[in-house]
Motif scaffolding. Structure first.
Motif, PDB file in Angstrom:
ATOM      1  N   TRP A 168     -25.829 -57.164   7.786  1.00  0.00           N
ATOM      2  CA  TRP A 168     -26.057 -56.432   9.031  1.00  0.00           C
ATOM      3  C   TRP A 168     -25.849 -57.328  10.243  1.00  0.00           C
ATOM      4  CZ3 TRP A 168     -29.711 -57.868  12.569  1.00  0.00           C
ATOM      5  CH2 TRP A 168     -30.723 -58.723  12.137  1.00  0.00           C
TER       6      TRP A 168
ATOM      7  N   SER B  99     -23.325 -56.702  13.459  1.00  0.00           N
ATOM      8  CA  SER B  99     -23.802 -56.761  14.840  1.00  0.00           C
ATOM      9  C   SER B  99     -23.008 -57.772  15.656  1.00  0.00           C
ATOM     10  CB  SER B  99     -25.281 -57.133  14.875  1.00  0.00           C
ATOM     11  OG  SER B  99     -26.060 -56.119  14.318  1.00  0.00           O
TER      12      SER B  99
ATOM     13  N   LEU C  87     -27.872 -53.056  14.606  1.00  0.00           N
ATOM     14  CA  LEU C  87     -27.225 -51.800  14.975  1.00  0.00           C
ATOM     15  C   LEU C  87     -28.109 -50.622  14.575  1.00  0.00           C
ATOM     16  CD1 LEU C  87     -23.610 -52.548  13.744  1.00  0.00           C
ATOM     17  CD2 LEU C  87     -24.425 -52.568  16.084  1.00  0.00           C
ATOM     18  N   ASN C  88     -27.926 -49.505  15.244  1.00  0.00           N
ATOM     19  CA  ASN C  88     -28.675 -48.300  14.882  1.00  0.00           C
ATOM     20  C   ASN C  88     -28.267 -47.786  13.509  1.00  0.00           C
ATOM     21  OD1 ASN C  88     -29.927 -48.403  17.337  1.00  0.00           O
ATOM     22  ND2 ASN C  88     -28.494 -46.996  18.316  1.00  0.00           N
ATOM     23  N   THR C  89     -27.038 -48.086  13.118  1.00  0.00           N
ATOM     24  CA  THR C  89     -26.524 -47.593  11.846  1.00  0.00           C
ATOM     25  C   THR C  89     -26.770 -48.568  10.704  1.00  0.00           C
ATOM     26  OG1 THR C  89     -24.373 -48.548  12.326  1.00  0.00           O
ATOM     27  CG2 THR C  89     -24.731 -46.256  12.975  1.00  0.00           C
TER      28      THR C  89
ATOM     29  N   THR D 196     -31.139 -48.692   5.970  1.00  0.00           N
ATOM     30  CA  THR D 196     -32.569 -48.414   6.105  1.00  0.00           C
ATOM     31  C   THR D 196     -33.411 -49.203   5.107  1.00  0.00           C
ATOM     32  OG1 THR D 196     -32.326 -46.532   4.620  1.00  0.00           O
ATOM     33  CG2 THR D 196     -32.192 -46.104   6.990  1.00  0.00           C
TER      34      THR D 196
END
Length: 164
Positions: A41, A45, A75-77, A80
């Motif tokens: 992630w 970013s 990032l929002n995406t 999770t």
């Protein structure tokens, strides 16, 4: 059928982020390149340009170098199931000889290790340029500012003289 040119133009910049404050606050005697241990992630970013090096520094622990204070905004995406910590310390990838040299200079001579810039190498690897130096005093900073302003003024004067 036309071939696509795989090489990027030389004008494209591989720079990701710069620590402009570091060159103002420190006088660097040596610079070196280090790799960076990142999670997936974080790489995504970084590709989006969500990096801040302004408050970061490098510290030595157990014979290894770590980058602390570098903010990589998630990032929002982002996935999770992964916990994203934007301020985590990241391990720098250096050779043992380089680590020993840095450790010795920091311990014996009081040098600081500060990140200067982050960039892409060969389009795939994130590298960080670190500087080994000492902090500037207030009068040194004023002298640098005077010199920089004098160089700008001199260039303006020369440009006007050439045009006339």
């Amino acid at each position: 059928m036309a071939k696509k040119n795989a090489k990027k133009s030389k004008n494209s910049s591989a720079s990701i982020a710069r620590n402009k404050r570091a060159t103002f606050d420190y006088k660097f005697e040596e610079k070196m390149e280090a790799g960076l241990s990142l999670m997936g992630w974080e790489v995504k970013s970084i590709r989006m340009g969500k990096v801040n090096l302004s408050e970061s520094y490098v510290f030595m622990r157990d014979g290894e170098a770590f980058l602390f204070g570098c903010t990589i905004a998630p990032l929002n995406t982002a996935s999770t199931h992964v916990v994203c910590d934007p301020m985590r310390s990241r391990k720098l990838l250096l050779k043992r000889k380089e680590l020993d040299k840095l450790q010795g200079l920091v311990d014996r001579k009081g040098y600081s290790i500060v990140p200067i810039s982050m960039y892409w190498q060969k389009g795939a690897w994130v590298k960080i340029e670190i500087g080994l130096g000492k902090g500037k005093k207030e009068h040194d900073k004023r002298d640098d500012t005077k010199d920089r302003e004098w160089q700008i003024e001199k260039a303006r004067t020369m440009k006007k003289a050439v045009q006339q």
